[in-house]
Design an enzyme around this catalytic site. Structure first.
Site, PDB file in Angstrom:
ATOM      1  N   LYS A 295     -10.312  -1.059  10.728  1.00  0.00           N
ATOM      2  CA  LYS A 295     -10.485  -2.206   9.832  1.00  0.00           C
ATOM      3  C   LYS A 295     -10.799  -3.474  10.616  1.00  0.00           C
ATOM      4  O   LYS A 295     -10.888  -4.563  10.050  1.00  0.00           O
ATOM      5  CB  LYS A 295      -9.210  -2.425   9.006  1.00  0.00           C
ATOM      6  CG  LYS A 295      -8.911  -1.299   8.009  1.00  0.00           C
ATOM      7  CD  LYS A 295      -7.705  -1.658   7.175  1.00  0.00           C
ATOM      8  CE  LYS A 295      -7.099  -0.473   6.465  1.00  0.00           C
ATOM      9  NZ  LYS A 295      -7.855  -0.006   5.313  1.00  0.00           N
TER      10      LYS A 295
ATOM     11  N   CYS B 253      -4.850   2.492  -3.538  1.00  0.00           N
ATOM     12  CA  CYS B 253      -3.618   3.028  -2.921  1.00  0.00           C
ATOM     13  C   CYS B 253      -2.450   2.056  -3.082  1.00  0.00           C
ATOM     14  O   CYS B 253      -1.646   1.878  -2.162  1.00  0.00           O
ATOM     15  CB  CYS B 253      -3.815   3.353  -1.445  1.00  0.00           C
ATOM     16  SG  CYS B 253      -5.058   4.570  -1.152  1.00  0.00           S
TER      17      CYS B 253
ATOM     18  N   GLN C 215      -4.183  -5.353   6.852  1.00  0.00           N
ATOM     19  CA  GLN C 215      -5.127  -6.382   6.376  1.00  0.00           C
ATOM     20  C   GLN C 215      -4.927  -7.717   7.084  1.00  0.00           C
ATOM     21  O   GLN C 215      -5.766  -8.606   6.969  1.00  0.00           O
ATOM     22  CB  GLN C 215      -4.974  -6.593   4.856  1.00  0.00           C
ATOM     23  CG  GLN C 215      -5.218  -5.349   4.025  1.00  0.00           C
ATOM     24  CD  GLN C 215      -6.635  -4.792   4.157  1.00  0.00           C
ATOM     25  OE1 GLN C 215      -7.559  -5.481   4.592  1.00  0.00           O
ATOM     26  NE2 GLN C 215      -6.814  -3.538   3.801  1.00  0.00           N
TER      27      GLN C 215
ATOM     28  N   ASP D  53       3.329  -4.450   8.018  1.00  0.00           N
ATOM     29  CA  ASP D  53       2.100  -3.686   7.827  1.00  0.00           C
ATOM     30  C   ASP D  53       0.962  -4.682   8.048  1.00  0.00           C
ATOM     31  O   ASP D  53       0.715  -5.560   7.215  1.00  0.00           O
ATOM     32  CB  ASP D  53       2.086  -3.097   6.408  1.00  0.00           C
ATOM     33  CG  ASP D  53       0.752  -2.448   6.070  1.00  0.00           C
ATOM     34  OD1 ASP D  53      -0.223  -2.654   6.823  1.00  0.00           O
ATOM     35  OD2 ASP D  53       0.681  -1.747   5.047  1.00  0.00           O
TER      36      ASP D  53
ATOM     37  N   HIS E 156       0.871  -1.179   0.000  1.00  0.00           N
ATOM     38  CA  HIS E 156       0.000   0.000   0.000  1.00  0.00           C
ATOM     39  C   HIS E 156       0.911   1.232   0.000  1.00  0.00           C
ATOM     40  O   HIS E 156       2.021   1.183   0.521  1.00  0.00           O
ATOM     41  CB  HIS E 156      -0.830  -0.065   1.292  1.00  0.00           C
ATOM     42  CG  HIS E 156      -1.874   0.975   1.457  1.00  0.00           C
ATOM     43  ND1 HIS E 156      -1.587   2.265   1.858  1.00  0.00           N
ATOM     44  CD2 HIS E 156      -3.220   0.926   1.303  1.00  0.00           C
ATOM     45  CE1 HIS E 156      -2.717   2.950   1.948  1.00  0.00           C
ATOM     46  NE2 HIS E 156      -3.724   2.162   1.613  1.00  0.00           N
TER      47      HIS E 156
HETATM   48  C1  LIG Z   1      -2.153  -3.005   3.470  1.00  0.00           C
HETATM   49  C2  LIG Z   1      -2.544  -1.636   3.935  1.00  0.00           C
HETATM   50  N1  LIG Z   1      -1.629  -0.866   4.520  1.00  0.00           N
HETATM   51  C3  LIG Z   1      -1.922   0.349   4.988  1.00  0.00           C
HETATM   52  C4  LIG Z   1      -3.189   0.864   4.871  1.00  0.00           C
HETATM   53  C5  LIG Z   1      -3.469   2.225   5.413  1.00  0.00           C
HETATM   54  O1  LIG Z   1      -4.405   2.125   6.439  1.00  0.00           O
HETATM   55  P1  LIG Z   1      -4.930   3.459   7.162  1.00  0.00           P
HETATM   56  O2  LIG Z   1      -5.601   4.253   6.088  1.00  0.00           O
HETATM   57  O3  LIG Z   1      -5.866   2.970   8.190  1.00  0.00           O
HETATM   58  O4  LIG Z   1      -3.741   4.141   7.682  1.00  0.00           O
HETATM   59  C6  LIG Z   1      -4.178   0.114   4.249  1.00  0.00           C
HETATM   60  C7  LIG Z   1      -5.523   0.654   4.059  1.00  0.00           C
HETATM   61  O5  LIG Z   1      -6.304   0.188   3.267  1.00  0.00           O
HETATM   62  C8  LIG Z   1      -3.849  -1.184   3.777  1.00  0.00           C
HETATM   63  O6  LIG Z   1      -4.753  -1.959   3.201  1.00  0.00           O
END
Ligand SMILES: Cc1ncc(COP(=O)(O)O)c(C=O)c1O
Length: 402
Positions: A217, A358, A194, A191, A114
């Site tokens: 999430k 993203c 997910q 990270d 992401h």
């Molecule tokens: C794999 C991953 N990393 C980071 C993020 C960023 O999450 P946040 O917007 O809650 O910071 C997301 C959001 O969809 C994601 O799917």
């Protein structure tokens, strides 16, 4: 056996007729979590770690308890390892800004990331003269351990990678990659945006040094999230911000930081949201992550197989269902993904996400689909009937594309 219809009663939004399949963007929130936040506002609304009065004491107690509940949920040894954040992005940026990067340091990440776990490292590399290595994946999102063995060396300071791709739903071998990184003295940032909501998480088992994830999430309030910091790094990282709440002592000459996690949580924190995140973890623990995983296996199978049977639909990500979660990206051939998502919403009341999610490097370099994809993503409260509604709707829409 838990009854999904009973569980769905905890989510008032589900009674409004929507088929909610955008859980990878943000999950729904059960009434228990909303009630816990309301409890804070109605019964002990005060600042934390500052006041001597009863409300502040109670708010502090609940806020600290939330740290302990989250620690237990991810297998951390103590509440000290848990820093409340507003989301995954903030946690990743914390790690990026808390190290004294040197010219020539190497940072390793992957094509699956992401933007939050990608552009952050481009910026660090540009600012400090570090080398950024991006490990590629095959078309289904498989990463090869031998690629990590090739690029991780003694110059590597950090390996930053996702546990699950938010586009392909593929699960990455974080534990094995962490082990390669540690052989070279590199730190590992997972990270978990997910991963943590959908898979059992045990930071001691995976051995990661940092784990960033988002409360919103995983049933929690928006504005809640967490960064886990392993014991070995707790005193080696600079807080992202300092100020009120982060100090043990201040003189005219300097200051002494408070013990973790307080030293990392500058200013008045997101108190209600963090307490809500604790309640969300309690909810998931009560259900058990075994239950969450088993429900999602059923839903993923139905979704993947249902969409696979439709002519003119292309699905992305692993074809082996054991290698993926309930995130299914697809395209209706010849149709812009936004048009498909808009039609699903306006005509069928089905909420999905569309676009690049993203993750432009993955979308452009791996899928070669600059327009992006439609993404349906499940959570344990979805039903097989809802999946069937999506599959039927997609089938109807494909017939309109000549
Ligand atoms: C794999 C991953 N990393 C980071 C993020 C960023 O999450 P946040 O917007 O809650 O910071 C997301 C959001 O969809 C994601 O799917």
């Amino acid at each position: 056996m838990l009854d999904v219809e009973e569980i769905r009663k905890d989510f008032p939004i589900l009674g409004k007729g929507v088929v909610y399949l955008d859980n990878a963007a943000s999950s729904l929130t059960p009434q228990q979590v909303v009630d816990k936040e309301v409890e804070f506002y109605q019964e002990y609304r005060a600042n934390v770690e500052r006041g001597i009065h009863k409300f502040s004491q109670k708010a502090s107690e609940e806020y600290e308890k939330a740290h302990s509940i989250v620690a237990d949920f991810i297998g951390a040894s103590s509440a000290d390892n848990i820093v409340m954040m507003k989301n995954t992005t903030e946690g990743i940026n914390f790690v990026a800004n808390s190290h004294d990067w040197k010219k020539g340091d190497k940072i390793v990440t992957t094509i699956l990331e992401h933007h939050s776990n990608f552009i952050t490292w481009i910026r660090v590399a540009k600012r400090h003269g570090c080398t950024l290595e991006i490990v590629k994946a095959d078309e289904e999102g498989h990463l090869s351990l031998s690629d990590f063995e090739k690029v991780i060396d003694d110059r590597t300071r950090l390996v930053a990678l996702t546990r699950v791709s938010n586009v392909l739903g593929c699960i990455t071998p974080v534990k094995e990659i962490a082990s390669i990184a540690h052989e070279h003295g590199a730190l590992v940032l997972e990270d978990g945006a997910q991963g943590v909501p959908h898979l059992k998480t045990d930071v001691k088992d995976s051995g990661v040094d940092f784990l960033a994830f988002s409360g919103h999430k995983m049933l929690g309030p928006t504005g809640s999230g967490c960064l886990y910091i392993a014991d070995s790094s707790l005193y080696n990282v600079e807080p992202l911000c300092i100020g009120g709440g982060t100090i043990a002592d201040v003189s005219l000459e300097g200051y002494e930081l408070a013990e973790p996690p307080l030293r990392f949580e500058a200013g008045t924190p997101a108190i209600a949201q963090s307490i809500g995140l604790g309640e969300a973890c309690k909810y998931l623990k009560r259900l058990t992550m075994d239950y969450v995983e088993s429900r999602e296996k059923i839903l993923t199978k139905r979704l993947f197989e249902g969409l696979s049977e439709i002519d003119n639909v292309t699905i992305y990500g692993p074809s082996n269902l054991n290698e993926r979660l309930g995130i299914v990206s697809f395209n209706i051939n010849g149709m812009n993904p936004h048009d498909a998502a808009l039609t699903l919403d306006s005509e069928y009341n089905i909420a999905v996400r569309s676009g690049h999610h993203c993750a432009l490097p993955l979308i452009k370099e791996l899928l070669k689909m600059p327009g992006g994809t439609v993404r349906a993503s499940t959570y344990f409260y979805n039903t097989v009937e809802e999946i069937d509604l999506l599959v039927e709707a997609v089938k109807e829409i494909t017939k309109r594309v000549s």
